[in-house]
Design a protein around this motif. Structure first.
Motif, PDB file in Angstrom:
ATOM      1  N   ASN A 159       2.749   0.823  17.660  1.00 17.52           N
ATOM      2  CA  ASN A 159       1.417   0.202  17.562  1.00 17.52           C
ATOM      3  C   ASN A 159       0.282   1.095  18.016  1.00 17.52           C
ATOM      4  N   GLU A 160       0.522   2.398  18.100  1.00 20.92           N
ATOM      5  CA  GLU A 160      -0.578   3.273  18.526  1.00 20.92           C
ATOM      6  C   GLU A 160      -1.283   3.836  17.296  1.00 20.92           C
ATOM      7  N   ALA A 161      -2.589   3.572  17.213  1.00 20.03           N
ATOM      8  CA  ALA A 161      -3.375   3.968  16.047  1.00 20.03           C
ATOM      9  C   ALA A 161      -3.254   5.461  15.788  1.00 20.03           C
ATOM     10  N   ASP A 162      -3.267   6.216  16.859  1.00 22.29           N
ATOM     11  CA  ASP A 162      -3.200   7.656  16.776  1.00 22.29           C
ATOM     12  C   ASP A 162      -1.887   8.119  16.145  1.00 22.29           C
ATOM     13  N   LYS A 163      -0.783   7.505  16.597  1.00 26.03           N
ATOM     14  CA  LYS A 163       0.523   7.836  16.048  1.00 26.03           C
ATOM     15  C   LYS A 163       0.608   7.447  14.570  1.00 26.03           C
ATOM     16  N   GLU A 164       0.067   6.289  14.223  1.00 30.16           N
ATOM     17  CA  GLU A 164       0.134   5.836  12.840  1.00 30.16           C
ATOM     18  C   GLU A 164      -0.555   6.834  11.914  1.00 30.16           C
ATOM     19  N   LYS A 165      -1.703   7.285  12.357  1.00 27.27           N
ATOM     20  CA  LYS A 165      -2.481   8.264  11.604  1.00 27.27           C
ATOM     21  C   LYS A 165      -1.665   9.545  11.405  1.00 27.27           C
ATOM     22  N   LYS A 166      -1.040  10.028  12.473  1.00 29.17           N
ATOM     23  CA  LYS A 166      -0.251  11.262  12.396  1.00 29.17           C
ATOM     24  C   LYS A 166       0.970  11.095  11.494  1.00 29.17           C
ATOM     25  N   TYR A 167       1.610   9.918  11.594  1.00 28.93           N
ATOM     26  CA  TYR A 167       2.756   9.652  10.724  1.00 28.93           C
ATOM     27  C   TYR A 167       2.318   9.647   9.258  1.00 28.93           C
ATOM     28  N   TRP A 168       1.198   8.986   9.002  1.00 29.09           N
ATOM     29  CA  TRP A 168       0.686   8.907   7.633  1.00 29.09           C
ATOM     30  C   TRP A 168       0.472  10.318   7.066  1.00 29.09           C
ATOM     31  N   GLU A 169      -0.150  11.171   7.869  1.00 26.38           N
ATOM     32  CA  GLU A 169      -0.397  12.549   7.411  1.00 26.38           C
ATOM     33  C   GLU A 169       0.901  13.314   7.197  1.00 26.38           C
ATOM     34  N   MET A 170       1.865  13.100   8.110  1.00 25.31           N
ATOM     35  CA  MET A 170       3.166  13.759   7.970  1.00 25.31           C
ATOM     36  C   MET A 170       3.834  13.337   6.663  1.00 25.31           C
ATOM     37  N   LEU A 171       3.744  12.033   6.360  1.00 26.36           N
ATOM     38  CA  LEU A 171       4.372  11.534   5.132  1.00 26.36           C
ATOM     39  C   LEU A 171       3.710  12.156   3.898  1.00 26.36           C
ATOM     40  N   LEU A 172       2.397  12.288   3.928  1.00 24.98           N
ATOM     41  CA  LEU A 172       1.678  12.946   2.824  1.00 24.98           C
ATOM     42  C   LEU A 172       2.147  14.391   2.664  1.00 24.98           C
ATOM     43  N   ARG A 173       2.211  15.112   3.774  1.00 25.55           N
ATOM     44  CA  ARG A 173       2.623  16.524   3.712  1.00 25.55           C
ATOM     45  C   ARG A 173       4.036  16.663   3.172  1.00 25.55           C
TER      46      ARG A 173
END
Lengths: 326, 326
Positions: free
Chosen positions: A100-114
């Motif tokens: 539930n950490e917004a920061d982690k979600e953002k980083k995961y999203w970017e990782m998935l894109l990459r």
């Protein structure tokens, strides 16, 4: 050394291009040649490189799944179903626990894109994760993520109505609702709106407590304590999830309340696990398997057709009648 | 259209080779050029392709994790910890739920190989999954997979001793052990061996029931029924997992047994979830976080050094004293 495509070619007595054409199913190759290539692959223990083929075909068959945490049985079951369905369809799941950490979600999203995932299924709480003109197929479960994201949820409003009516019919006079942080944009808030509407229709005043955290129990104990301190005469509690409901029962029994004589409790989610180990808990069952199936199905349509439907799928819920509301 | 490396180059006013060198951190590039490249990436929303870089660098930073199912809270918590630790170290987790089916495990293993994972963490039950001369870094949790695979487990023998002694000290005369299928090659069988040894030391006869399934509860109810039919005078049960223990308590209470007066029960695993919602259950706590940390740490050593240690890591367990053995 790992065997290479050239090694397969040498053993099969064909060219590397031919091996590559067999692997990628391109152009005409005789059955005899195919047989020789597969035989050679087996002989030297050659494993085709899916990664290289993904790049070539521009399709990775990777699906990113972002959940708060598989520690919570609702998400544990959901992820297990999603992964099982994906596997049968030839997709692989990259798992992300965002806590539930917004920061982690953002980083995961970017990782998935990459990592060039074909699509993402997100069960997460923070708006603004996805910008409105994103191009990646994505499904949100039980949360509004952005205006271009298809939402899958179960009928939270009806669930809230059924839960509240169950307590009223069991004879409760003072019914309190306790749920997660309401600033989160989630269809789950409909449970609360339904509770409030049902009580107001009967001329009663709704009383709502909010826990600071949705997934983790220990942080919620102070709110439970406050509820019983401020309303010792409470005789019905509708909790927005089963773990919270079980915690409330524990706490109330510690204070000397008898369940269901003094206090009736109803939960929400009705996972297989909780129904198995705590069948006495009355709860609203969310159709976890159906949610997983719908999410993968709609995501696959987006991936195949590159068509982004901007709508909502609402699935049916069900009452599980245990002895905590008798 | 997704922006390409050539687009970044054009906007930054440098060559595509330079962009690629910035992305892969190769050769000397001035800070000014780096800044221009990053600025251009941001401007046109360019996402680097990790997949292409993986192929180039021969390291995917993908870790395969095979568990029976994240539906079971022990595996749900374990996977959540493993993924969290991997994420902090820059690894991504490909999740596989094998449902304990040998056939699925084999297919998942092959899929992970084809996807060039850097390593695998396996919590699975079927021997013969891995052949002895495999070259992939791999860790087995609580199971013997093959002679070249490092095993991480907690001290199952000591856990079995503590559990059995807890029942003896609580005054139980007829103690029965119930566990998963014993043909599985798992260090968890040590719990049973310890139970048998402790009873025999005291001149008592061990009685053991085996459930057909390790992970799913419904299949186990017939064995519980048989146990109570054949031994209605049982006054102590040591169950090999908490879900089974809770199911036994439910069943026994249905028959009229009072826990702990007529029957004392101790479980195994002690996940955070079960300790939170059923704190009354006496159990042996496995150090889930420590198991996850050790698994990732040893796996990383294998990945970095290409060195395959063939040993076993045994972690400490702990007694959780609830009211079911008072």
């Amino acid at each position: 050394m790992k065997p290479k495509i050239q090694d397969v070619a040498r053993v099969a007595g064909v060219s590397a291009t031919t091996v590559s054409r067999v692997l990628n199913d391109r152009g005409y190759i005789s059955e005899e040649t195919k047989r020789k290539v597969y035989q050679a692959m087996k002989e030297i223990n050659y494993v085709p490189n899916d990664l290289a083929r993904s790049l070539y075909k521009n399709r990775t068959h990777l699906i990113g799944v972002i959940v708060p945490s598989t520690s919570n049985p609702f998400y544990g079951e959901l992820v297990s179903h999603i992964e099982g369905i994906c596997n049968r369809k030839g997709y692989k799941v990259l798992l992300c626990n965002s806590l539930n950490e917004a920061d982690k979600e953002k980083k995961y999203w970017e990782m998935l894109l990459r990592n060039q995932v074909d699509g993402v299924i997100v069960v997460t709480y923070n708006r603004g994760l996805v910008n409105d003109n994103h191009l990646l197929p994505a499904i949100a479960i039980d949360h509004y993520l952005g205006k271009n994201i298809h939402v899958i949820s179960s009928n939270n409003y009806q669930g809230g109505e059924i839960a509240t009516n169950e307590l009223i019919q069991s004879g409760c006079k003072k019914i309190i609702h306790i749920n997660g942080p309401s600033q989160l944009k989630t269809p789950a808030n409909d449970r609360r709106y339904a509770y409030e509407a049902v009580l107001r229709e009967r001329g009663r005043d709704p009383i709502v407590y909010e826990t600071p955290s949705v997934a983790f129990l220990e942080e919620n104990i102070n709110v439970i304590e406050q509820l019983f301190r401020e309303h010792p005469d409470v005789d019905g509690i509708f909790a927005s999830d089963d773990l919270l409901a079980l915690k409330i029962i524990q706490y109330a029994e510690g204070l000397g309340y008898h369940i269901p004589n003094d206090l009736k409790v109803i939960g929400y989610d009705g996972t297989e696990l909780i129904r198995s180990i705590s069948p006495q808990l009355t709860t609203i069952i969310q159709p976890v398997l159906l949610i997983a199936e719908s999410a993968v199905k709609v995501l696959e349509q987006q991936i195949e057709n590159k068509e982004f439907s901007i709508s909502e799928t609402v699935l049916p819920i069900e009452l599980w009648k245990g002895s905590t509301t008798q």
